[in-house]
Scaffold this motif. Sequence first.
Motif, mmCIF file in Angstrom:
data_model
loop_
_atom_site.group_PDB
_atom_site.id
_atom_site.type_symbol
_atom_site.label_atom_id
_atom_site.label_comp_id
_atom_site.label_asym_id
_atom_site.label_seq_id
_atom_site.Cartn_x
_atom_site.Cartn_y
_atom_site.Cartn_z
ATOM 1 N N LYS A 4 2.749 7.905 -7.102
ATOM 2 C CA LYS A 4 2.364 7.060 -5.966
ATOM 3 C C LYS A 4 2.246 7.841 -4.664
ATOM 4 C CE LYS A 4 4.740 2.928 -7.692
ATOM 5 N NZ LYS A 4 5.926 2.070 -7.454
ATOM 6 N N ILE A 6 2.401 6.758 -0.753
ATOM 7 C CA ILE A 6 2.833 5.635 0.089
ATOM 8 C C ILE A 6 2.452 5.922 1.541
ATOM 9 C CG2 ILE A 6 4.788 4.243 0.876
ATOM 10 C CD1 ILE A 6 4.339 3.998 -2.135
ATOM 11 N N TYR A 35 -5.120 5.090 4.306
ATOM 12 C CA TYR A 35 -5.149 4.381 3.027
ATOM 13 C C TYR A 35 -6.523 4.518 2.360
ATOM 14 C CZ TYR A 35 -5.146 0.425 -0.231
ATOM 15 O OH TYR A 35 -5.259 -0.372 -1.345
ATOM 16 N N ARG A 39 -7.274 6.630 -1.049
ATOM 17 C CA ARG A 39 -7.837 5.936 -2.222
ATOM 18 C C ARG A 39 -9.074 6.666 -2.729
ATOM 19 N NH1 ARG A 39 -9.081 -0.060 -1.598
ATOM 20 N NH2 ARG A 39 -9.602 0.247 -3.759
ATOM 21 N N ASP A 46 -1.638 6.078 -7.670
ATOM 22 C CA ASP A 46 -1.624 4.756 -7.042
ATOM 23 C C ASP A 46 -1.351 4.939 -5.556
ATOM 24 O OD1 ASP A 46 -2.105 3.202 -9.298
ATOM 25 O OD2 ASP A 46 0.012 3.168 -9.853
ATOM 26 N N GLU A 48 -0.491 3.070 -2.031
ATOM 27 C CA GLU A 48 0.026 1.808 -1.499
ATOM 28 C C GLU A 48 0.127 1.879 0.021
ATOM 29 O OE1 GLU A 48 3.690 0.571 -3.304
ATOM 30 O OE2 GLU A 48 2.975 1.016 -5.337
#
Length: 198
Positions: A4, A6, A35, A39, A46, A48
């Motif tokens: 992940k 974050i 973000y 992405r 992932d 987030e």
Amino acid sequence: MKKKVIIIGGGTFSHIRTHLSLATPAFGKTAKSLYEKCRNRFDYMDVELLLTKMADPSSNIVTNEDVSSLLDQLIQDNTVKIIFFNVALCDYKGQIGEDISGKYQKRLETKQGTETMLLTPSEKIINKIRKVRKDIFLVGFKTTSNATPQEQFSKGLNLMKKSSANIVLANDVVTYNNFIITPEEGVYGKEMSREECL
């Protein structure tokens, strides 16, 4: 299970009394931009986005303490590998008189006239991330106001050393000077725009 990334953004409040708080105004624009960039770049991870209530009305993250609790959860999650710590924490706690501060403490009345507030520095919670998890790549952010590039560098490097961040983005809200500081005390992006630095 995917690793992940974050991204934490937005500002926090420090409650003083009913209807009175200190606040660090930040509405998540940088975090939202990061973000989207992450992405697009890290499709094998992932990504987030965790925003404070100031940046997302549906969020339950309001105070520094809420951010601290969130970090405790993230530190326990072994899939977390990168944290962009872009949240603007309230640097001070305030107290008026002898009453303990809090969201539901006795409301001040303007008819009582002038009040004096005692400001106490808040804990630097970014420091606990890599104290526990050296495997997390931590990106810190240091905001200054009308500082020289040397002052920006010094403040950003200080944050980096205290938090063990892997890189720090130094940005000034008056001069719009942005650059990235590395642990080797290198500087990248001096000629870049903020968007290019991000």
